[in-house]
Design an enzyme around this catalytic site. Structure first.
Site, short mmCIF file in Angstrom:
data_model
loop_
_atom_site.label_atom_id
_atom_site.label_comp_id
_atom_site.label_asym_id
_atom_site.label_seq_id
_atom_site.Cartn_x
_atom_site.Cartn_y
_atom_site.Cartn_z
N ASP A 85 -3.70 -6.06 5.55
CA ASP A 85 -2.97 -5.71 4.34
C ASP A 85 -1.48 -5.97 4.51
OD1 ASP A 85 -5.14 -4.88 2.84
OD2 ASP A 85 -4.97 -2.79 3.45
N ASP A 91 -12.79 -2.99 -1.24
CA ASP A 91 -11.81 -2.38 -0.36
C ASP A 91 -11.38 -1.05 -0.96
OD1 ASP A 91 -9.66 -1.74 1.30
OD2 ASP A 91 -8.51 -3.55 0.84
#
Length: 188
Positions: A4, A144
Site C-alpha cells: 500500500d 482488500d
C-alpha cells in the site's frame, strides 16, 4: 506482496514510495502488487515500475483518463489494475474492465489497517465477479480490507480469487499459522 502506497491526501495516513519498493525488490522474487492510494498516480507510474512493481493498482476515483493510465501502466511493463472505494459504484469501472488484469474491491475505506470488514460490500463483489465472467477473460478479482479467517470464505464465495490480509497476519503472534488459517478457511 501487496504494498500500500498512501500519500496522506487521497487517503489519510502516509506510507512509503518507490525508494522503499526498490530497496526490498532485490531481496524478493515475489510479485509486487503496488496499490497506489494517491492523487495524480500517473505522475509517479514510471518510478513505481522502475522500482520493481509488477502490478500497479490505481483508484478509479483518482483518475481523469482511466484508459490512458491503464495503457501507460501496461506500456511500462506492469499489469494494470483498478481499485474502487466501498462507496464507489461498479458502474465507474465497467467500461474499463476489458483493459485491466485485476479489479480491486475495497471493503474498508482506504488509509488504515485494522478496520472491520464491511459485509454490505459482498453483493458488490458478487456483481463484480458476474461482470468479469461476462467478458470471458482472465481478470483477477481482489478484495482488500478486514480479511481474516472469518471474512475470507465470504469473499471467496462471492467470487474473489485474490485476498489481501494485513492486520490478521502481521498482528498475529504466529504469522505462518495466521496465513494457514485464512487459507484453510477458504477450502471446501
Amino acid at each position: 506482496m501487496h504494498i500500500d502506497v498512501i500519500d496522506g491526501v487521497f487517503a489519510p495516513n502516509i506510507s512509503f514510495g518507490p525508494p522503499l519498493i526498490k530497496s526490498i525488490r532485490k531481496y524478493s522474487a515475489l510479485v509486487f502488487d503496488v496499490h497506489l492510494m494517491i492523487v495524480d498516480p500517473e505522475r509517479y507510474l514510471d518510478e513505481f515500475v522502475e522500482a520493481g512493481s509488477d502490478i500497479i493498482t490505481v483508484h478509479i476515483e483518482a483518475l481523469k483518463d482511466p484508459s490512458r493510465i491503464i495503457s501507460r501502466i501496461r506500456g511500462a511493463g506492469a499489469k494494470p489494475s483498478i481499485s474502487l472505494k466501498p462507496a464507489t459504484s461498479l458502474s465507474t469501472v465497467k467500461e474499463f474492465l476489458d483493459e485491466i488484469d485485476m479489479l480491486l474491491v475495497m471493503t474498508v475505506d482506504p488509509g488504515f489497517s485494522g478496520q472491520s470488514f464491511k459485509r454490505d460490500i459482498l453483493p458488490k463483489i458478487r456483481e463484480a465477479r458476474r461482470m468479469i465472467d461476462q467478458l470471458n477473460r482472465e481478470i483477477d478479482l481482489q478484495v482488500d480490507g478486514g480479511i481474516n479467517k472469518e471474512s475470507a470464505p465470504l469473499v471467496v464465495e462471492a467470487g474473489a480469487n485474490v485476498l489481501v490480509a494485513a492486520s490478521a497476519i502481521f498482528g498475529a503472534p504466529d504469522v505462518e499459522k495466521a496465513i494457514r488459517e485464512i487459507r484453510e478457511s477458504c477450502s471446501p
